[in-house]
Design a protein around this motif. Structure first.
Motif, mmCIF file in Angstrom:
data_model
loop_
_atom_site.group_PDB
_atom_site.id
_atom_site.type_symbol
_atom_site.label_atom_id
_atom_site.label_comp_id
_atom_site.label_asym_id
_atom_site.label_seq_id
_atom_site.Cartn_x
_atom_site.Cartn_y
_atom_site.Cartn_z
ATOM 1 N N LYS A 5 0.689 -1.245 -0.081
ATOM 2 C CA LYS A 5 0.068 -0.092 -0.006
ATOM 3 C C LYS A 5 1.089 1.172 0.032
ATOM 4 O O LYS A 5 1.826 1.390 0.874
ATOM 5 C CB LYS A 5 -0.868 -0.073 1.309
ATOM 6 C CG LYS A 5 -1.940 1.194 1.321
ATOM 7 C CD LYS A 5 -1.266 2.170 2.537
ATOM 8 C CE LYS A 5 -1.986 3.632 2.361
ATOM 9 N NZ LYS A 5 -1.472 4.631 3.343
ATOM 10 N N GLY A 192 -8.162 7.959 6.136
ATOM 11 C CA GLY A 192 -7.019 7.265 6.238
ATOM 12 C C GLY A 192 -7.110 5.915 6.081
ATOM 13 O O GLY A 192 -6.106 4.920 6.395
ATOM 14 N N ASP A 195 -5.096 2.022 4.590
ATOM 15 C CA ASP A 195 -4.321 1.049 5.307
ATOM 16 C C ASP A 195 -5.086 -0.088 5.611
ATOM 17 O O ASP A 195 -4.836 -1.167 5.301
ATOM 18 C CB ASP A 195 -3.711 1.806 6.446
ATOM 19 C CG ASP A 195 -3.017 2.948 6.619
ATOM 20 O OD1 ASP A 195 -2.147 2.803 5.377
ATOM 21 O OD2 ASP A 195 -2.983 3.775 7.340
ATOM 22 N N LYS A 250 -0.758 8.224 13.896
ATOM 23 C CA LYS A 250 -1.618 8.492 12.385
ATOM 24 C C LYS A 250 -0.913 7.653 11.332
ATOM 25 O O LYS A 250 -1.470 7.394 10.323
ATOM 26 C CB LYS A 250 -1.618 9.972 12.015
ATOM 27 C CG LYS A 250 -2.280 10.479 10.834
ATOM 28 C CD LYS A 250 -1.955 11.882 10.349
ATOM 29 C CE LYS A 250 -2.773 11.931 9.029
ATOM 30 N NZ LYS A 250 -1.929 12.585 8.009
HETATM 31 MG MG MG Z 1 -2.638 7.111 6.234
#
Ligand code: MG
Ligand code: ADP
Ligand code: ASP
Length: 442
Positions: A5, A192, A195, A250
């Motif tokens: 990723k 986010g 992931d 994060k």
């Molecule tokens: Mg991220």
């Protein structure tokens, strides 16, 4: 098989895309590549969803998105075909903005344009680096419920779909973050969320390894943007890394590690601009188990203090309180109770992958049986490590160091992997630096 990723900055410019493409090219086992939108694009798309934007503001954002993508295409050796695809997507994006005003569900479709654009371009960049991939629409595989903005993936269906679309031997590129519900509506997994997508795909295709390529060389002892002395951790356990991501590190979406853990997939975090640096491997058992491995900081936390005069010797009150919160899908972080009051912290940060909103409905419902006090803008600090609940002297040392600060709440003892506490937001970064110096650097 490796699932790799690449985050927003790793595909944020032509140069960044080239770096990332050369990483994919270097290892033929990197069979499934998952990427985010180019950095800044999801924020821009979220901003476009605001119905109060003026025409000029809207145009400014659209132009910014267009420029960012077309500039990359200009640098391709053979960008003609991609240029067409991207211009078509940009036109669809404009048309889509008209629809949004009519239906809130379309916001997920709107933000999905970021990943659709980046994957189209990256397919060509990979091709020019000698890697032929098949472009897959993640929405065909990442099946979720219809909780727009924060959809819940359905692993069983995802496994079936991956078996249908991903064949061994071939190489694929797809989008992180986006999925679709049973009606075919586009959904997203929360900010986010790429992931998490990659980890779910890794579990579904039974990959040996999940790689998270980002803009830092692994998981650090704390956010290097806040504490420049932070250093990469070469080996960390799943439990520690999961705590760190949940409490604000994060670098990984908080839900990333569960699928990988379930599927027995090894995880590595590394820098796409410095791929030769070791990075971090996440393992079930690490070679060492320091009491404090890492620190995290989460801003914009809300403290909710709930008081009932009836609480003295009452039963069922806490159950009622949590039921109301559960009914409104409000997840609680820290809890501290005394005989007559309960304090709770809520993650109200805009950047949170699972942002909590205390709506007036929840407040009214709670006020029907208790007295409420809502205080905003705290920072939540977590110290993450091992055996913290059985190590003497941690709290003593901590309280002693922080005697000049106002600590509003402490949770110590319920987890062996963390001790966390709430402080005034303006003190957060200073405290983090202080703790890093004392517990990690020295
Ligand atoms: Mg991220
Ligand atoms: P990507 O776009 O690749 O997903 P993110 O911006 O989501 O990247 O995550 C990487 C950022 O996370 C880093 O630039 C860093 O500032 C931040 N970060 C916060 N805590 C940590 C930590 N403990 N270790 C490494 N990075 C951290
Ligand atoms: N592009 C999405 C976001 O910015 C998902 C991700 O980057 O992981 O939130």
């Amino acid at each position: 098989m490796i699932v790799s990723k690449f985050g927003g900055t790793s595909v944020g410019s032509y140069a960044a895309m080239q770096h990332s493409a050369s990483i994919v090219a270097a290892e033929p086992d990197r069979k499934l590549v998952v990427i985010s939108a180019t950095s800044g694009t999801t924020n821009d798309l979220v901003a476009l969803g605001n119905s109060e934007l003026s025409y000029t503001e809207r145009e400014e954002i659209l132009m910014r998105i267009e420029k960012r993508h077309l500039e990359i295409i200009e640098q391709l050796k053979d960008g003609e075909e991609v240029d067409k695809q991207v211009r078509l997507l940009l036109t669809e994006l404009r048309q889509h903005l008209e629809q949004i005003a009519r239906d809130k569900r379309w916001k997920d479709h709107l933000v999905a344009f970021g990943e659709l654009l980046s994957t189209r371009i990256f397919t060509q960049v990979l091709g020019e680096a000698g890697v032929e991939v098949e472009w897959l629409d993640a929405r065909d595989m990442m099946k979720t419920d219809s909780h727009f903005g924060q959809a819940d993936p359905d692993l069983k269906v995802i496994k079936k779909k991956c078996a249908k679309y991903v064949q061994s031997g071939k190489r694929y590129l797809t989008q992180g973050f986006i999925g679709s519900d049973i009606f075919g509506n586009t959904t997203t997994l929360g900010r986010g969320g790429s992931d998490l997508s990659a980890s779910l795909f890794a579990e579904a295709v039974e990959a040996d390894m999940l790689e998270i390529w980002t803009d830092v060389a692994g998981i650090y002892t704390t956010d290097p943007r806040v504490v420049p002395a932070a250093r990469p951790i070469h080996e960390i356990t799943f439990d520690e890394a999961a705590e760190l991501s949940v409490f604000g590190g994060k670098v990984l979406h908080p839900a990333t590690l569960k699928p990988a853990m379930r599927g027995g997939v090894k995880v590595r975090v590394a820098s796409s601009s410095e791929p030769n640096k070791k990075g971090t491997v996440i393992v079930h058992e690490a070679g060492d188990a320091p009491v404090i491995r890492a620190l995290s900081l989460r801003k914009h936390q809300t403290l909710l203090t709930v008081k009932s005069l009836d609480m003295l010797h009452q039963y069922g009150y806490l159950a009622k309180l949590f039921q109301v919160l559960a009914n409104h899908k409000i997840s609680v972080d820290l809890v501290s109770t005394s005989e007559v009051s309960v304090s709770l912290t809520l993650d109200t940060a805009v950047s949170a992958s699972n942002k909590v909103e205390l709506t007036s409905e929840v407040v009214t419902e709670l006020e029907s049986f208790c007295e409420l006090k809502i205080e905003k803008d705290f920072s939540l600090i977590a110290m993450i490590g091992n055996n913290l609940n059985n190590t003497a002297g941690i709290s003593g040392k901590l309280f002693n160091m922080l005697k000049g600060y106002n600590i509003r709440m402490v949770c110590h003892g319920s987890s062996e992997n963390n001790v966390c506490f709430l402080v005034n937001q303006e003190d957060g970064e200073e405290i983090l630096q202080l703790l890093h110096k004392e517990f990690i650097e020295d």
